[in-house]
Write an enzyme that holds these catalytic residues in place. Structure first.
Site, PDB file in Angstrom:
ATOM      1  N   LYS A  20     -40.015  41.432 -85.992  1.00 31.56           N
ATOM      2  CA  LYS A  20     -40.097  40.639 -87.221  1.00 31.56           C
ATOM      3  C   LYS A  20     -40.763  39.310 -86.898  1.00 31.56           C
ATOM      4  CE  LYS A  20     -36.489  38.483 -89.338  1.00 31.56           C
ATOM      5  NZ  LYS A  20     -35.292  38.345 -90.206  1.00 31.56           N
TER       6      LYS A  20
ATOM      7  N   SER B   7     -36.331  38.989 -84.024  1.00 31.83           N
ATOM      8  CA  SER B   7     -36.941  38.044 -84.959  1.00 31.83           C
ATOM      9  C   SER B   7     -37.649  36.958 -84.164  1.00 31.83           C
ATOM     10  CB  SER B   7     -35.870  37.432 -85.863  1.00 31.83           C
ATOM     11  OG  SER B   7     -36.434  36.495 -86.749  1.00 31.83           O
TER      12      SER B   7
ATOM     13  N   ASP C 145     -33.629  39.125 -99.232  1.00 30.96           N
ATOM     14  CA  ASP C 145     -32.662  38.486 -98.341  1.00 30.96           C
ATOM     15  C   ASP C 145     -31.940  37.411 -99.127  1.00 30.96           C
ATOM     16  OD1 ASP C 145     -31.326  36.961 -96.431  1.00 30.96           O
ATOM     17  OD2 ASP C 145     -33.073  36.555 -95.209  1.00 30.96           O
TER      18      ASP C 145
ATOM     19  N   LYS D 147     -26.697  40.278 -94.920  1.00 31.85           N
ATOM     20  CA  LYS D 147     -26.147  39.291 -94.004  1.00 31.85           C
ATOM     21  C   LYS D 147     -24.710  39.022 -94.422  1.00 31.85           C
ATOM     22  CE  LYS D 147     -30.484  36.998 -92.766  1.00 31.85           C
ATOM     23  NZ  LYS D 147     -31.336  35.790 -92.954  1.00 31.85           N
TER      24      LYS D 147
ATOM     25  N   ASP E 185     -41.621  38.058 -92.360  1.00 36.36           N
ATOM     26  CA  ASP E 185     -40.526  37.380 -93.063  1.00 36.36           C
ATOM     27  C   ASP E 185     -41.026  36.029 -93.556  1.00 36.36           C
ATOM     28  OD1 ASP E 185     -38.196  36.341 -94.043  1.00 36.36           O
ATOM     29  OD2 ASP E 185     -37.173  36.193 -92.111  1.00 36.36           O
TER      30      ASP E 185
ATOM     31  N   GLU F  60     -40.343  40.510 -96.090  1.00 36.63           N
ATOM     32  CA  GLU F  60     -39.011  40.015 -96.432  1.00 36.63           C
ATOM     33  C   GLU F  60     -39.094  38.721 -97.232  1.00 36.63           C
ATOM     34  OE1 GLU F  60     -34.733  38.970 -94.271  1.00 36.63           O
ATOM     35  OE2 GLU F  60     -36.519  39.355 -93.055  1.00 36.63           O
TER      36      GLU F  60
ATOM     37  N   GLY G  63     -29.939  38.609 -89.060  1.00 37.27           N
ATOM     38  CA  GLY G  63     -29.272  37.679 -88.160  1.00 37.27           C
ATOM     39  C   GLY G  63     -29.398  36.247 -88.629  1.00 37.27           C
TER      40      GLY G  63
END
Length: 378
Positions: A162, A136, A239, A263, A189, A214, A291
């Site tokens: 990402k 990320s 998410d 998550k 994201d 995302e 994460g």
């Protein structure tokens, strides 16, 4: 299994570099670690992924401390726990506060695995001995610097890139990245930075053959995402909108998402994460493990979860050296050519680096059965 002692450590660790999302920039990471001990002297560890400020969710480090100290610890001490799946039931009458619940439950999962001479992955039903991982990357002011950063991680073998986006830092950035890296699996994201009125802009991202976008819309939304997804070729991944199996079911039935980011802290622990995984596998919805800039303890829990069979997309579980000069576990999490080898030691599979643990601890609270909490500041 009787929990006889719980220790909560307030930690402060400095990340190697600042990390920027649509919410803002930070480099200093404050978080909680929790150690649970049983009547046999075994020890298990969990990590709170709540941040110092409520920018990702309403939970913070301080609200987690309050919930754990005043509500969750007494419940754990009052009950014999045969299996970690029981913990979420014991906590179910307390609303939300998923990150606090996950912190305690994670320590008990680790403890349970060690008592039964199993790895945490085995205790969860995992089947892999290696997991694929992605990276990320936060927002960069200089796009050329971003390109150089991506090039470095591609060279290291990460299986998916990402990139954080926000209004004004989206289509043009992704266009430049895709031109430089035409074949690299890539996703964007948004961290809830857009609204349905931005649909024409978001449709432009279809040009770049992204694995997913995302959480483009509001953090508590599944309705507008259901309106957006049919307009896009690119799959939407949810998410922040997903806090439970019920949220997952509703989002899938509405057509709000084609991929789910699980998550552990956001959904309240490993037990709920397993339920979401199992439901998504039945529905043909791929999942991956997101994460939260964890230390090695939280990272170890993510590794174990990702060994379940429906985690078919690379997650965010990068190596320790991506974020920290020194981690609180030994050995540190290492990525080799885009893979992490699942540890074979019992529980989370990593030993505690006590020297680093003590160095980064700023406060410690100790709770013992039938005793008043004691606190020490360092």
């Amino acid at each position: 299994m009787k929990i006889t002692e719980i220790r909560i450590r307030k930690m402060k660790m400095m990340m190697k570099k600042p990390f920027t999302t649509s919410f803002g920039t930070f480099q200093e990471k404050d978080f909680l670690l929790l150690e649970a001990k049983d009547e046999l002297g075994n020890s298990g560890w969990g990590e709170s992924v709540a941040f110092h400020s409520p920018w990702y969710s309403e939970e913070t480090l301080e609200t987690n401390m309050h919930m754990i100290r005043d509500f969750l610890v007494p419940i754990v001490f009052e009950n014999d726990i045969r299996h970690p799946d029981e913990v979420s039931e014991l906590f179910s009458h307390l609303r939300k506060n998923n990150m606090a619940k996950s912190t305690v439950e994670g320590a008990i999962w680790d403890l349970y695995a060690k008592r039964n001479k199993m790895t945490l992955a085995e205790a969860l039903g995992g089947t892999r001995n290696k997991i694929e991982v992605g990276i990320s990357i936060g927002i960069h002011e200089d796009v050329n610097e971003l390109i150089d950063t991506v090039a470095g991680f591609v060279e290291e073998g990460y299986k998916r890139i990402k990139v954080k986006i926000k209004p004004g830092y989206d289509v043009n950035v992704m266009r430049e990245l895709r031109a430089k890296f035409p074949d690299v699996p890539m996703m964007a994201d948004a961290n809830s930075a857009y609204r349905l009125k931005d649909i024409d802009l978001l449709k432009q991202l279809d040009e770049f053959n992204l694995t997913m976008i995302e959480q483009p819309l509001a953090s508590d939304d599944i309705i507008d995402h259901a309106k957006l997804q049919p307009e896009l070729v690119t799959p939407i991944c949810l998410d922040e909108s997903i806090h439970s199996l019920e949220d997952t079911r509703k989002a899938v039935e509405l057509g709000s998402t084609k991929i789910i980011n699980i998550k552990i802290g956001r959904v309240g622990g490993l037990t709920e994460a397993k339920k979401i995984h199992d439901y998504c596998m039945e529905q043909g919805i791929p999942v991956w493990c997101g994460g939260m800039l964890e230390s090695g303890i939280g990272r170890a829990h993510n590794i174990a979860l990702t060994t379940l069979p429906n985690f078919i997309l690379p997650g965010d579980t990068a190596g320790s050296s991506r974020y920290w000069e020194e981690d609180v576990i030994s050995p540190e999490v290492i990525v080799e050519d885009g893979y992490i080898t699942v540890p074979e030691a019992y529980g989370i599979g990593y030993a505690i680096n006590q020297k680093a643990m003590d160095k980064f601890t700023v406060e410690e609270l100790i709770f013992k059965t039938q005793q008043t909490a004691a606190g020490t500041g360092q």
